[in-house]
Structure formats: structure tokens, C-alpha cells
Scaffold this active site. Structure first.
Site, short mmCIF file in Angstrom:
data_model
loop_
_atom_site.label_atom_id
_atom_site.label_comp_id
_atom_site.label_asym_id
_atom_site.label_seq_id
_atom_site.Cartn_x
_atom_site.Cartn_y
_atom_site.Cartn_z
N LYS A 3 -17.91 -32.76 7.19
CA LYS A 3 -16.67 -33.13 6.52
C LYS A 3 -15.49 -32.30 7.02
O LYS A 3 -15.66 -31.24 7.61
CB LYS A 3 -16.85 -33.08 5.00
N ARG B 131 -27.42 -34.10 1.93
CA ARG B 131 -27.21 -35.37 2.62
C ARG B 131 -26.53 -35.05 3.95
O ARG B 131 -25.39 -34.56 3.95
CB ARG B 131 -26.33 -36.28 1.76
N1 PMM Z 1 -20.32 -38.62 1.25
C1 PMM Z 1 -20.06 -39.72 1.96
C2 PMM Z 1 -20.70 -40.95 1.66
N2 PMM Z 1 -21.63 -41.01 0.68
N3 PMM Z 1 -22.86 -39.94 -1.01
C3 PMM Z 1 -23.14 -38.84 -1.73
N4 PMM Z 1 -24.05 -38.90 -2.70
N5 PMM Z 1 -22.52 -37.67 -1.49
C4 PMM Z 1 -21.56 -37.52 -0.52
O1 PMM Z 1 -21.03 -36.42 -0.37
C5 PMM Z 1 -21.24 -38.68 0.25
C6 PMM Z 1 -21.92 -39.89 -0.03
C7 PMM Z 1 -19.04 -39.61 3.04
O2 PMM Z 1 -19.17 -40.42 4.13
P1 PMM Z 1 -20.32 -40.36 5.27
O3 PMM Z 1 -21.31 -41.39 4.88
O4 PMM Z 1 -19.64 -40.72 6.53
O5 PMM Z 1 -20.89 -38.99 5.25
#
Ligand code: PMM
Length: 339
Positions: free
Chosen positions: A242, A282
């Protein structure tokens, strides 16, 4: 894109047993896991901030999911709509068409899949196609029908802290005390889920780094993660690549480090989060984080000293349980750029 021939199965009741090649045996084991859970990111989108456009083709997407599993992912998180700040929404049909064949194929291969969606219709379709977990970045706020879908399925539900859709989220990044406010707003989402009949042992919470958060907010949430762990629910932590990491690692001219150069920092955030009590992380590059967490485990899984103590020592502390009233949650908004 070709479509899979895997038959859809009925959504009558969620099977407790997990696919045979999983590292845990049941959904309850997964949610209560004491060893850190690694969720590998697989975005089937043209525009996600890190991997957008790379896995739009079904074969490439499935191959990447299989690779992430081989690298040590417990769960593959499939997403069909970018949530980066400023992103435009896609319609539910487009989102479903992107994720459904990928979920079918990965599930058929015995790989545990979570679906990154805030739409009940999409969740329902992919749960029927074999997904095991709903990862809802809106924590149930974006679609009032999501709680029913999750309750009826009996599947785990990640409730992420969220204040509004991507186009307006930057304007919503105002807090009195970001950690206390996120904790309070998350506990309200937990209470709403419980009130809708979702079982407590299916709930996972997530601070939502980068979602209506500045870099300073993200660092505060990282530093005081035990205060979220203290809610008594498993905490998922999603810092991977991020923009606050890019800004930390900016070059001498102040130019943020591009996403591809944020891996070591991501691994560091993962280990620190797990050591602070997070249930799981994640990440886009599973291998680095899985290796680092193996080192952490081999050295006795040391926990960072915290004011609140380890997660196991606390009982769930939801809004209802704490009996308090909190500021209203904002549910709308707008904004733009690298997360
Ligand atoms: N961040 C993104 C997408 N989905 N889901 C959860 N639970 N937590 C997160 O921090 C999160 C998420 C940001 O986008 P990306 O898929 O490109 O990482």
C-alpha cells in the site's frame, strides 16, 4: 475467457469440512487458527493498484492462484472490482463474470477461496461456485442483503472497516482517535452481523488500511493493533504494497517507491502484525510473508509486549457488550490514486 465445467453446488448449508489440501480441517479451525493465516491476493480486474490487468485471462488467473497456494497461501482472495481510491464501480454482472470462473476452477482444484466483494449478489453466486469466505471491504455497509447471504451460507465473513466507496473515501479520513474510532465502528459492524443472525465464530475483522485512512492513520493502526485484537475477534491485516509503504520508502526527491519495490516492507508489516496478535495477513507476494512467518514460528512465535495482552485472554467486546454509543458511521463518499 473460457468457462469451467465444474457444477454449481447448492447453497443449502455451508460444509464445515475444508478441501483436502488445506492446512486446517474445518471452517471453525480456520477462523480460530492459532497459526497465522496467509491470504493471497488475486485481483481479476483491469485496474487494481498493484496487480490490475495481470490476471484478466482465466488461465493466467487460475495459474496465479495455484502458484500462490504453492507459495504457502491458506486462502486465495479473488476480487473482481478495484477498491483503490478514486476507482469507478463496475456493475454486479461484470464483477460476477470476472470472478465466477476463477473461483470455480480454484475451488475444484481443492484450493480455499475467499471472495473480495461487497455485493450480496456476487457473494451468493460465488459461494455457490465453491468460495468459502466472504471478504467484504464494506463490513456489510454497502449492501444490506450481505448479512442474510452470509448467515444463510454459514461461511466466515471478513468485516473490514469502511466509510464509503472508493470515489469519496479520502474526504472521509477524519478521526478523533483513529484507533478508537475504527475499533468502535468495527464493533458496530460486528453487532449488526450478530443481530442479523451471523454466528460469532464466523466473524473476522480488519482495520482496512488505506480505506479512508491517511498514512499516519495506517501507522497508528499498525502500532496499536492490540487494541483491535482486544475486540476478541480474529483480525486480518492488509498492508501489502500500500501507498503508505511507498511513501515511507520514498527516494531522496520524495518520489514514493513503486509497488514492486514494497515487498520487504510488506513482509515486515506482516510479521509485526502477527506478532501483535493478528489472525492473518492479506498479501500479494505470499512466498516472502510465508517464509518470514515460518521464521517467526520457529523462534517460538514471540508476541510483542502489549498493554492488553494476548488475544486468547480477552472476551469479545462488541458495541452491545460495551453498552456505549458512538459517533454515527459515515456510509458515503468520494476520492483517487494508489492505495
Ligand atoms: N485491501 C484491498 C482490497 N481488499 N480486503 C481486506 N479484507 N483488507 C484489505 O486491506 C484490503 C481488502 C486493497 O486492494 P488490493 O486488492 O489491490 O490489495
Amino acid at each position: 475467457m473460457r468457462t469451467s465445467g465444474v457444477p454449481r453446488r447448492a447453497l443449502a448449508r455451508w460444509p464445515e469440512a475444508l478441501p483436502a489440501n488445506g492446512t486446517v480441517g474445518s471452517v471453525t479451525d480456520l477462523v480460530r487458527a492459532e497459526t497465522p493465516v496467509v491470504m493471497g491476493v488475486l485481483n481479476v480486474t483491469p485496474d487494481s493498484f498493484s496487480d490490475g490487468g495481470r490476471y484478466a485471462d482465466l488461465d493466467a488467473a487460475v495459474a496465479h492462484g495455484v502458484r500462490l497456494r504453492g507459495d504457502g497461501a491458506d486462502l486465495i482472495d479473488v476480487g473482481g472490482e478495484s477498491t483503490r481510491p478514486g476507482a469507478e464501480r463496475v456493475d454486479a454482472a461484470t464483477e460476477t463474470a470476472r470472478v465466477l470462473p476463477v473461483v470455480r476452477e480454484l475451488s475444484a482444484a481443492g484450493i480455499l477461496v475467499s471472495i473480495d466483494t461487497s455485493r450480496a449478489r456476487v457473494a451468493e453466486a460465488v459461494l455457490a461456485a465453491g468460495a468459502y469466505v466472504v471478504n467484504d471491504v464494506s463490513g456489510g455497509l454497502a449492501d444490506p442483503d450481505m448479512a442474510r447471504v452470509v448467515r444463510d451460507a454459514g461461511c466466515p465473513w471478513v468485516l473490514m472497516h469502511w466509510r464509503g466507496h472508493s470515489r469519496g473515501m479520502r474526504e472521509l479520513a477524519t478521526y478523533t482517535d483513529v484507533v478508537a474510532d475504527v475499533r468502535d465502528e468495527l464493533s458496530r459492524r460486528v453487532d449488526a452481523a450478530l443481530a442479523a443472525g451471523v454466528a460469532a465464530d464466523r466473524i473476522i475483522v480488519d482495520p482496512g488500511l488505506g480505506f479512508a485512512k491517511t498514512a499516519a492513520h495506517n501507522w497508528a493502526l499498525s502500532a496499536r493493533l492490540p487494541e483491535l485484537v482486544d475486540l476478541g475477534f480474529p483480525v486480518l491485516f492488509g498492508a501489502s504494497r500500500k501507498s503508505y509503504l511507498g511513501r515511507l520508502l520514498a527516494d531522496p526527491a520524495g518520489e514514493p517507491r513503486p509497488t514492486a519495490g514494497r515487498e520487504a516492507a510488506t513482509v515486515a508489516t506482516s510479521v509485526l502484525a502477527v506478532a501483535a496478535g493478528a489472525w492473518g495477513v492479506r498479501v500479494h507476494d505470499v512466498r516472502g510473508t510465508a517464509d518470514a512467518l515460518a521464521v517467526w514460528s520457529a523462534t517460538g512465535s514471540p508476541r510483542l509486549a502489549t498493554a492488553t495482552g494476548p488475544r486468547q485472554a480477552t472476551a469479545p467486546r462488541t458495541a452491545a457488550a460495551m453498552g456505549g454509543t458512538r459517533p454515527a458511521e459515515a456510509a458515503t463518499g468520494t476520492s483517487g490514486g494508489d492505495r
